[in-house]
Motif scaffolding. Structure first.
Motif, PDB file in Angstrom:
ATOM      1  N   THR A   1       0.819  -1.225   0.000  1.00 54.19           N
ATOM      2  CA  THR A   1       0.000   0.000   0.000  1.00 54.19           C
ATOM      3  C   THR A   1       0.851   1.274   0.000  1.00 54.19           C
ATOM      4  O   THR A   1       0.602   2.203  -0.783  1.00 54.19           O
ATOM      5  N   GLY A  44       2.436 -21.125   6.453  1.00 54.59           N
ATOM      6  CA  GLY A  44       1.665 -19.957   6.018  1.00 54.59           C
ATOM      7  C   GLY A  44       2.294 -18.627   6.401  1.00 54.59           C
ATOM      8  O   GLY A  44       1.710 -17.581   6.150  1.00 54.59           O
ATOM      9  N   ARG A  45       3.453 -18.668   7.055  1.00 57.54           N
ATOM     10  CA  ARG A  45       4.116 -17.394   7.396  1.00 57.54           C
ATOM     11  C   ARG A  45       5.577 -17.436   6.960  1.00 57.54           C
ATOM     12  O   ARG A  45       6.352 -18.251   7.444  1.00 57.54           O
ATOM     13  N   MET A  46       5.929 -16.574   6.021  1.00 56.40           N
ATOM     14  CA  MET A  46       7.266 -16.561   5.436  1.00 56.40           C
ATOM     15  C   MET A  46       7.901 -15.192   5.659  1.00 56.40           C
ATOM     16  O   MET A  46       7.215 -14.229   5.970  1.00 56.40           O
ATOM     17  N   ASP A  63      -2.383  -7.223  -4.437  1.00 59.56           N
ATOM     18  CA  ASP A  63      -2.772  -6.008  -3.731  1.00 59.56           C
ATOM     19  C   ASP A  63      -3.631  -5.118  -4.618  1.00 59.56           C
ATOM     20  O   ASP A  63      -3.337  -4.938  -5.802  1.00 59.56           O
ATOM     21  N   VAL A  64      -4.693  -4.577  -4.034  1.00 56.61           N
ATOM     22  CA  VAL A  64      -5.640  -3.744  -4.782  1.00 56.61           C
ATOM     23  C   VAL A  64      -5.816  -2.415  -4.057  1.00 56.61           C
ATOM     24  O   VAL A  64      -5.964  -2.404  -2.827  1.00 56.61           O
ATOM     25  N   ARG A  72      -6.596  -4.650  12.920  1.00 56.53           N
ATOM     26  CA  ARG A  72      -5.583  -4.749  11.872  1.00 56.53           C
ATOM     27  C   ARG A  72      -4.205  -4.322  12.393  1.00 56.53           C
ATOM     28  O   ARG A  72      -4.093  -3.611  13.373  1.00 56.53           O
ATOM     29  N   LEU A  81      -1.834  -2.486  10.960  1.00 53.39           N
ATOM     30  CA  LEU A  81      -1.198  -1.305  10.356  1.00 53.39           C
ATOM     31  C   LEU A  81      -1.990  -0.067  10.784  1.00 53.39           C
ATOM     32  O   LEU A  81      -3.213  -0.124  10.911  1.00 53.39           O
ATOM     33  N   TYR A  84      -5.422   2.698   8.890  1.00 56.05           N
ATOM     34  CA  TYR A  84      -6.847   2.469   8.603  1.00 56.05           C
ATOM     35  C   TYR A  84      -7.797   3.432   9.312  1.00 56.05           C
ATOM     36  O   TYR A  84      -7.562   3.833  10.455  1.00 56.05           O
ATOM     37  N   VAL A 124      -6.281 -14.896   5.126  1.00 57.87           N
ATOM     38  CA  VAL A 124      -5.865 -14.997   3.720  1.00 57.87           C
ATOM     39  C   VAL A 124      -5.920 -13.643   3.027  1.00 57.87           C
ATOM     40  O   VAL A 124      -5.288 -13.450   1.988  1.00 57.87           O
ATOM     41  N   ALA A 125      -6.662 -12.695   3.591  1.00 57.42           N
ATOM     42  CA  ALA A 125      -6.720 -11.356   3.002  1.00 57.42           C
ATOM     43  C   ALA A 125      -7.117 -10.357   4.075  1.00 57.42           C
ATOM     44  O   ALA A 125      -7.750 -10.719   5.076  1.00 57.42           O
ATOM     45  N   GLY A 126      -6.734  -9.110   3.864  1.00 62.02           N
ATOM     46  CA  GLY A 126      -7.109  -8.066   4.810  1.00 62.02           C
ATOM     47  C   GLY A 126      -7.031  -6.719   4.140  1.00 62.02           C
ATOM     48  O   GLY A 126      -6.306  -6.542   3.157  1.00 62.02           O
ATOM     49  N   GLY A 175      -8.918  -2.366   4.033  1.00 63.89           N
ATOM     50  CA  GLY A 175      -9.816  -1.358   4.573  1.00 63.89           C
ATOM     51  C   GLY A 175      -9.552   0.009   3.980  1.00 63.89           C
ATOM     52  O   GLY A 175      -8.750   0.163   3.055  1.00 63.89           O
ATOM     53  N   PHE A 228      -7.130  -3.702  -0.360  1.00 63.22           N
ATOM     54  CA  PHE A 228      -6.908  -4.948   0.384  1.00 63.22           C
ATOM     55  C   PHE A 228      -5.744  -5.692  -0.245  1.00 63.22           C
ATOM     56  O   PHE A 228      -5.308  -5.365  -1.353  1.00 63.22           O
ATOM     57  N   GLY A 230      -2.786 -12.876   0.716  1.00 61.51           N
ATOM     58  CA  GLY A 230      -1.512 -13.578   0.836  1.00 61.51           C
ATOM     59  C   GLY A 230      -1.498 -14.763  -0.118  1.00 61.51           C
ATOM     60  O   GLY A 230      -2.295 -15.689   0.029  1.00 61.51           O
ATOM     61  N   ARG A 248      -0.851 -18.364   1.247  1.00 59.81           N
ATOM     62  CA  ARG A 248      -2.006 -18.933   1.961  1.00 59.81           C
ATOM     63  C   ARG A 248      -3.102 -19.353   0.978  1.00 59.81           C
ATOM     64  O   ARG A 248      -3.752 -20.368   1.174  1.00 59.81           O
TER      65      ARG A 248
END
Ligand code: HAM
Length: 414
Positions: A84, A120-122, A129-130, A259, A261, A264, A282-284, A286, A305, A308, A311
């Motif tokens: 972002t 699932g965590r690297m 990303d959008v 969240r 960060l 938001y 899997v996604a987040g 706002g 949003f 990942g 994931r």
């Protein structure tokens, strides 16, 4: 010589895994494109200040997880921990706001966070990303959730939980922060972790996102943001949920979702799955009205949003891998020339597959064909070579016939 190994928390994405990632990227391009989003590619390396100013000094990401180092001139640079901040920088630096009222962009690629690696965590992971800049509309928030849901359905992932919250705005959040401050004031070092003892004074919202069990326990009794929203934030959130309700879109309200960060405001959301273990988000995303201005641009709102990709790939399993059309087995060394030519003819007709480059036993060849997942195993033995035929074994049906090489395409073309 000693082998040089990759860095902990980094991964090679090989063959099928790379195919799954490619599938995710092309599905994203297709679905996001249907909603008017265009692709952007932004650098993975940015000035450190971009992240500390946008993500927030008190977040775990900025405090503990960034790959930061000085360049050769001593300037502090950081491998992006998320997309972002860089997308906002690009929006401002390229003055995209002067070209259109609403700018809709997506990007994908590697992100870097120094976290403890687990399933699932690297430390190097990938996001789709959008971001949409320029509209304060609650309908844009709702459309974004529709688009995220559409994308996840398109790639075949279901049974997900969409959690929603409103984090208020600079008008109503101070009163909530004060209430949190008052609540946490009574707790000391025995109850709050060292970070949270500082956070309760500097940014009490961050205490709500702390992963330390004792802090988590304390937050259960903390005041809820939903009791402090101003009328505008309340109306905005009611519009979002109203549109989702009208569409029959499934979600749950989670007034404790803050969240990780700091940027938001208002609508925030997270999508979780019960099938991939502890790292279930899997996604987040706002709304982040105020961030564009904070990074030196005009006072324009934004919302977005990120998913990942590792994931999503875990949830997709092997569903993403493509099977070839044929495996061509050659049983005698003298057949290799003819085999190679026959394979070329099939590929020229658009089929995919491999020809054995060394003559191996029929058994070994069948094993290889099975492993490749090919639809057909084609066998060139001595007698087939002599009379211009080929044995066609349908791997799915388990049937077998001998046909002329000239009519082969009619039989195996999809
Ligand atoms: P985030 O929640 O920090 O949000 O990350 C989004 C997603 O990236 C997570 O839901 C998760 O699937 C994935 N992810 C995060 N860290 C890791 C990791 N260490 N290993 C594997 N996957 C991970 C953001 O990054 C925001 N920039 C999203 C956004 C875009 N908000 C507005 N616009």
């Amino acid at each position: 010589m000693e082998k040089i190994q990759k860095i902990k928390g980094f991964a090679d994405l090989l063959a099928d895994q790379a195919t799954v990632f490619e599938r995710l990227e092309s599905a994203a391009r297709r679905v996001f494109g249907q909603y008017g989003y265009k692709e952007a590619r932004v650098p993975v390396l940015e000035r450190t200040e971009l992240f500390s100013r946008s993500i927030g000094e008190e977040t775990d990401v900025v405090q503990k997880e960034m790959y930061t180092f000085p360049d050769r001139k001593g300037r502090s640079l950081t491998m992006r921990p998320e997309a972002t901040a860089g997308m906002v920088r690009a929006y401002v630096e390229n003055a995209l706001h002067a070209q259109e009222e609403l700018t809709k962009l997506f990007t994908y690629g590697p992100m870097f966070r120094y976290e403890r690696p687990q399933k699932g965590r690297m430390r190097q992971f990938h996001q789709l990303d959008v971001e949409a800049f320029g509209s304060p509309s609650a309908h844009l928030d709702a459309e974004m959730l529709f688009m995220l849901g559409h994308f996840l359905t398109e790639i075949g992932i279901g049974e997900l939980n969409f959690e929603l919250n409103s984090l208020g705005c600079p008008d109503c959040r101070p009163a909530y922060q004060q209430a949190l401050n008052d609540y946490f004031k009574g707790f000391d070092g025995g109850q709050l972790c060292e970070d949270c003892l500082r956070r309760k004074l500097t940014n009490p919202l961050r205490v709500l996102d702390c992963k330390v069990p004792s802090c988590k326990e304390l937050t259960k009794g903390a005041p809820l943001i939903s009791d402090y929203l101003c009328d505008d934030c309340r109306t905005h959130f009611a519009t979002v949920t109203g549109v989702l309700d009208a569409a029959g879109f499934d979600y749950t309200l989670n007034p404790r979702l803050v969240r990780g960060l700091d940027y938001y405001v208002r609508t925030t959301f997270e999508v979780t799955s019960g099938k991939i273990g502890a790292q279930s988000a899997v996604a987040g995303g706002g709304r982040y009205d105020g961030l564009v201005k904070n990074l030196g641009g005009p006072d324009l709102p934004g919302v977005g949003f990120a998913c990942g990709m590792e994931r999503l790939a875990l949830l997709m399993g092997d569903a993403g891998a493509a099977a070839p059309d044929f495996h061509l087995a050659v049983l005698g060394a003298q057949g290799l020339d003819a085999g190679l030519l026959l394979a070329q003819k099939l590929r020229a007709a658009g089929l995919s597959g491999e020809c054995a480059l060394a003559a191996k036993s029929a058994k070994a060849q069948m094993r290889q064909a099975g492993k490749s997942g090919a639809r057909y195993c084609l066998i060139l033995g001595e007698s087939e070579l002599a009379d211009g035929t080929v044995v066609v074994k349908n791997m799915l049906a388990g049937t077998q016939e001998t046909v002329s090489q000239d009519t082969l395409l009619d039989i195996i073309a999809p």
